[in-house]
Design a protein around this motif. Sequence first.
Motif, PDB file in Angstrom:
ATOM      1  N   GLU A   4     -57.377 -11.752 -79.754  1.00 14.02           N
ATOM      2  CA  GLU A   4     -57.582 -10.950 -80.914  1.00 14.02           C
ATOM      3  C   GLU A   4     -56.400  -9.909 -81.085  1.00 14.02           C
ATOM      4  OE1 GLU A   4     -61.900  -9.477 -82.758  1.00 14.02           O
ATOM      5  OE2 GLU A   4     -61.382  -8.914 -80.449  1.00 14.02           O
ATOM      6  N   ARG A   5     -55.975  -9.877 -82.047  1.00 13.64           N
ATOM      7  CA  ARG A   5     -54.714  -8.950 -82.260  1.00 13.64           C
ATOM      8  C   ARG A   5     -55.264  -7.556 -82.945  1.00 13.64           C
ATOM      9  NH1 ARG A   5     -51.632 -11.113 -78.637  1.00 13.64           N
ATOM     10  NH2 ARG A   5     -50.817 -13.168 -79.072  1.00 13.64           N
ATOM     11  N   VAL A   6     -54.777  -6.524 -82.464  1.00 13.41           N
ATOM     12  CA  VAL A   6     -55.243  -5.213 -83.154  1.00 13.41           C
ATOM     13  C   VAL A   6     -54.997  -4.926 -84.624  1.00 13.41           C
ATOM     14  CG1 VAL A   6     -54.925  -2.632 -82.987  1.00 13.41           C
ATOM     15  CG2 VAL A   6     -55.165  -4.015 -80.757  1.00 13.41           C
ATOM     16  N   GLU A   8     -54.891  -7.337 -86.639  1.00 12.23           N
ATOM     17  CA  GLU A   8     -55.831  -8.206 -87.608  1.00 12.23           C
ATOM     18  C   GLU A   8     -57.290  -7.545 -87.333  1.00 12.23           C
ATOM     19  OE1 GLU A   8     -55.181 -11.818 -85.338  1.00 12.23           O
ATOM     20  OE2 GLU A   8     -55.226 -12.778 -87.587  1.00 12.23           O
ATOM     21  N   ILE A   9     -57.672  -6.861 -86.361  1.00 11.05           N
ATOM     22  CA  ILE A   9     -58.789  -6.040 -86.507  1.00 11.05           C
ATOM     23  C   ILE A   9     -58.814  -4.879 -87.375  1.00 11.05           C
ATOM     24  CG2 ILE A   9     -60.407  -4.658 -84.775  1.00 11.05           C
ATOM     25  CD1 ILE A   9     -59.526  -6.426 -82.618  1.00 11.05           C
ATOM     26  N   ALA A  10     -57.446  -4.430 -87.279  1.00 14.20           N
ATOM     27  CA  ALA A  10     -57.463  -3.216 -88.345  1.00 14.20           C
ATOM     28  C   ALA A  10     -57.574  -3.380 -89.865  1.00 14.20           C
ATOM     29  CB  ALA A  10     -56.241  -2.291 -88.095  1.00 14.20           C
ATOM     30  N   SER A  11     -57.370  -4.849 -90.181  1.00 10.25           N
ATOM     31  CA  SER A  11     -57.167  -5.241 -91.317  1.00 10.25           C
ATOM     32  C   SER A  11     -58.543  -5.573 -92.007  1.00 10.25           C
ATOM     33  CB  SER A  11     -56.127  -6.200 -91.779  1.00 10.25           C
ATOM     34  OG  SER A  11     -56.487  -7.436 -90.982  1.00 10.25           O
ATOM     35  N   LEU A  12     -59.452  -5.722 -91.010  1.00 13.60           N
ATOM     36  CA  LEU A  12     -60.773  -6.164 -91.523  1.00 13.60           C
ATOM     37  C   LEU A  12     -61.693  -5.018 -92.555  1.00 13.60           C
ATOM     38  CD1 LEU A  12     -62.123  -7.606 -88.222  1.00 13.60           C
ATOM     39  CD2 LEU A  12     -61.255  -8.878 -90.048  1.00 13.60           C
ATOM     40  N   TRP A 131     -55.278   0.302 -78.587  1.00 12.73           N
ATOM     41  CA  TRP A 131     -55.082   0.059 -80.170  1.00 12.73           C
ATOM     42  C   TRP A 131     -53.395  -0.266 -80.577  1.00 12.73           C
ATOM     43  CZ3 TRP A 131     -59.063  -0.981 -83.471  1.00 12.73           C
ATOM     44  CH2 TRP A 131     -58.774  -0.775 -84.682  1.00 12.73           C
ATOM     45  N   VAL A 132     -53.043  -1.327 -80.093  1.00  8.20           N
ATOM     46  CA  VAL A 132     -51.800  -1.599 -80.054  1.00  8.20           C
ATOM     47  C   VAL A 132     -51.337  -2.893 -79.917  1.00  8.20           C
ATOM     48  CG1 VAL A 132     -51.057  -0.940 -77.486  1.00  8.20           C
ATOM     49  CG2 VAL A 132     -49.289  -0.925 -79.269  1.00  8.20           C
ATOM     50  N   ASP A 133     -50.339  -3.477 -80.709  1.00  3.59           N
ATOM     51  CA  ASP A 133     -49.767  -4.711 -80.370  1.00  3.59           C
ATOM     52  C   ASP A 133     -48.359  -4.631 -80.248  1.00  3.59           C
ATOM     53  OD1 ASP A 133     -51.927  -6.370 -81.116  1.00  3.59           O
ATOM     54  OD2 ASP A 133     -51.435  -6.224 -83.550  1.00  3.59           O
ATOM     55  N   HIS A 134     -47.693  -5.509 -79.497  1.00  7.73           N
ATOM     56  CA  HIS A 134     -46.186  -5.168 -79.115  1.00  7.73           C
ATOM     57  C   HIS A 134     -45.356  -6.609 -78.910  1.00  7.73           C
ATOM     58  CE1 HIS A 134     -48.373  -6.014 -75.069  1.00  7.73           C
ATOM     59  NE2 HIS A 134     -47.232  -6.945 -75.161  1.00  7.73           N
ATOM     60  N   LEU A 135     -44.084  -6.273 -78.858  1.00  3.10           N
ATOM     61  CA  LEU A 135     -43.089  -7.440 -78.766  1.00  3.10           C
ATOM     62  C   LEU A 135     -42.060  -6.975 -77.687  1.00  3.10           C
ATOM     63  CD1 LEU A 135     -41.731 -10.044 -79.595  1.00  3.10           C
ATOM     64  CD2 LEU A 135     -40.450  -8.720 -81.276  1.00  3.10           C
ATOM     65  N   MET A 202     -34.713  -4.124 -71.336  1.00  2.00           N
ATOM     66  CA  MET A 202     -35.708  -4.670 -71.934  1.00  2.00           C
ATOM     67  C   MET A 202     -36.306  -3.811 -73.394  1.00  2.00           C
ATOM     68  SD  MET A 202     -38.547  -7.234 -71.652  1.00  2.00           S
ATOM     69  CE  MET A 202     -38.903  -7.490 -69.991  1.00  2.00           C
ATOM     70  N   MET A 203     -36.333  -4.431 -74.482  1.00  2.00           N
ATOM     71  CA  MET A 203     -36.668  -3.687 -75.793  1.00  2.00           C
ATOM     72  C   MET A 203     -38.328  -4.111 -75.561  1.00  2.00           C
ATOM     73  SD  MET A 203     -36.549  -2.414 -78.736  1.00  2.00           S
ATOM     74  CE  MET A 203     -34.900  -2.133 -79.414  1.00  2.00           C
ATOM     75  N   LYS A 204     -38.927  -3.034 -76.329  1.00  5.44           N
ATOM     76  CA  LYS A 204     -40.428  -3.361 -76.918  1.00  5.44           C
ATOM     77  C   LYS A 204     -40.507  -2.601 -77.949  1.00  5.44           C
ATOM     78  CE  LYS A 204     -45.030  -2.493 -74.939  1.00  5.44           C
ATOM     79  NZ  LYS A 204     -45.987  -1.316 -74.384  1.00  5.44           N
ATOM     80  N   ILE A 205     -41.339  -3.198 -78.684  1.00  2.00           N
ATOM     81  CA  ILE A 205     -41.771  -2.708 -80.178  1.00  2.00           C
ATOM     82  C   ILE A 205     -43.262  -2.383 -80.171  1.00  2.00           C
ATOM     83  CG2 ILE A 205     -41.501  -2.784 -82.797  1.00  2.00           C
ATOM     84  CD1 ILE A 205     -39.506  -4.672 -82.357  1.00  2.00           C
ATOM     85  N   ASN A 206     -43.825  -1.202 -80.268  1.00  2.00           N
ATOM     86  CA  ASN A 206     -45.127  -0.979 -80.283  1.00  2.00           C
ATOM     87  C   ASN A 206     -45.529  -0.875 -81.562  1.00  2.00           C
ATOM     88  OD1 ASN A 206     -45.752  -0.644 -77.219  1.00  2.00           O
ATOM     89  ND2 ASN A 206     -44.418   1.048 -77.482  1.00  2.00           N
ATOM     90  N   TYR A 207     -46.626  -1.436 -81.837  1.00  2.00           N
ATOM     91  CA  TYR A 207     -47.168  -1.454 -83.247  1.00  2.00           C
ATOM     92  C   TYR A 207     -48.815  -0.969 -83.127  1.00  2.00           C
ATOM     93  CZ  TYR A 207     -48.026  -3.020 -88.239  1.00  2.00           C
ATOM     94  OH  TYR A 207     -48.520  -2.852 -89.569  1.00  2.00           O
ATOM     95  N   TYR A 208     -48.998   0.279 -83.737  1.00  2.00           N
ATOM     96  CA  TYR A 208     -49.937   0.927 -83.749  1.00  2.00           C
ATOM     97  C   TYR A 208     -50.806   0.895 -85.239  1.00  2.00           C
ATOM     98  CZ  TYR A 208     -48.016   2.850 -79.427  1.00  2.00           C
ATOM     99  OH  TYR A 208     -47.393   3.114 -78.239  1.00  2.00           O
ATOM    100  N   PRO A 209     -51.342  -0.051 -85.630  1.00  4.78           N
ATOM    101  CA  PRO A 209     -52.046   0.037 -87.176  1.00  4.78           C
ATOM    102  C   PRO A 209     -53.176   1.265 -87.248  1.00  4.78           C
ATOM    103  CG  PRO A 209     -52.812  -1.906 -85.962  1.00  4.78           C
ATOM    104  CD  PRO A 209     -52.075  -1.218 -84.954  1.00  4.78           C
ATOM    105  N   PRO A 210     -53.000   1.696 -88.624  1.00  3.59           N
ATOM    106  CA  PRO A 210     -54.181   2.605 -88.861  1.00  3.59           C
ATOM    107  C   PRO A 210     -55.499   2.409 -88.151  1.00  3.59           C
ATOM    108  CG  PRO A 210     -52.804   2.207 -90.789  1.00  3.59           C
ATOM    109  CD  PRO A 210     -52.726   0.937 -89.694  1.00  3.59           C
TER     110      PRO A 210
END
Length: 337
Positions: A4-6, A8-12, A131-135, A202-210
């Motif tokens: 479960e990706r955050v 996707e949850i945020a877009s519900l 509440w975050v996805d990352h790369l 090491m690069m990380k991208i944090n993505y915190y949706p609304p």
Amino acid sequence: MEVERVQEIASLSNLKGTIPSEYIRSVDEQPATTTIHGVLLEVPVIDLSHPDPAKLVSSISEASREWGIFQVINHGIPNELITQLQKVGKQFFELPQEEKEAIARPANNEGGGVEGYGTKLQKEVEGKKGWVDHLFHRVWPPSAINYHFWPKNPPSYRKTNEQYTQMLIGVANKLLGFLSKGLGLEENAMKEGLGGEDLTYMMKINYYPPCPCPELALGVVPHTDMSSITILVPNEVQGLQVFKDDHWYDVAYIPNALIIHIGDQIEILSNGKYKSVYHRTTVNKDKTRMSWPMFLEPPPEFEVGPIPELINQENPPKYKTKKFKDYLYCKLNKLPQ
């Protein structure tokens, strides 16, 4: 196993002002009750173009002893390149889900690496989630790079990240040199204590949706970074908080500044003279927050311990010397070091 990706949850649309219970922090962790509101923490701001190297050494050393965090301006990385880095990272997270999953961190990656697209990183305490996805993907040295985990889209992603990395290496070498001199050591002491030219970026991208309930959730839970130093680019959405004087404060952002975190490995090398910063991230009700931390890490097999010149009878070693991969394993699994 379906993860479960955050995002996707945020877009519900059925969230209707609520979030799943596993994202609701305990009361003593909730931003609503633990943040000092209305105060922005003015962490030290250091101008890297200052003509006096001794002044830079003392400013960076003092910030690293007292705060464990500072921001640098006039660092030499063009604003346009930072804007482009942010653009291609945002475009990746806007791709169709199946395209992102193609570079997901492998499931059942027990004790393995962290590279890839993902959601969970550390052992989750009491089943609570951030509440975050990352790369994650390594960008330097070339021998450490696995391009499988680099997005193919947008097409300019690779070139932009390579250009940014090359400019960032120069900034990082300067900072490590100043940190060394601040302890009365040779300029290259810190870098050598972290693996020299094998130091890994090491690069990380944090993505915190609304988030419908930002007052109840956290993006990333309170932690110190496992790295030596972390060099971070945020977007314009407030979210970084630092624990100072027993309270959580929002950190004031400065456009085009780089935020520098002292991490655990520098604290160890300095035998505790420099402090790794205890920090967390909050989320926003209406806007997506993103950040681009670059973690500078020793190679997995490299042993890190207090620098011998800093050890004597009055200052015995405060930390064990151990392979970085062993340190990493203990930290990620919440085991004593």
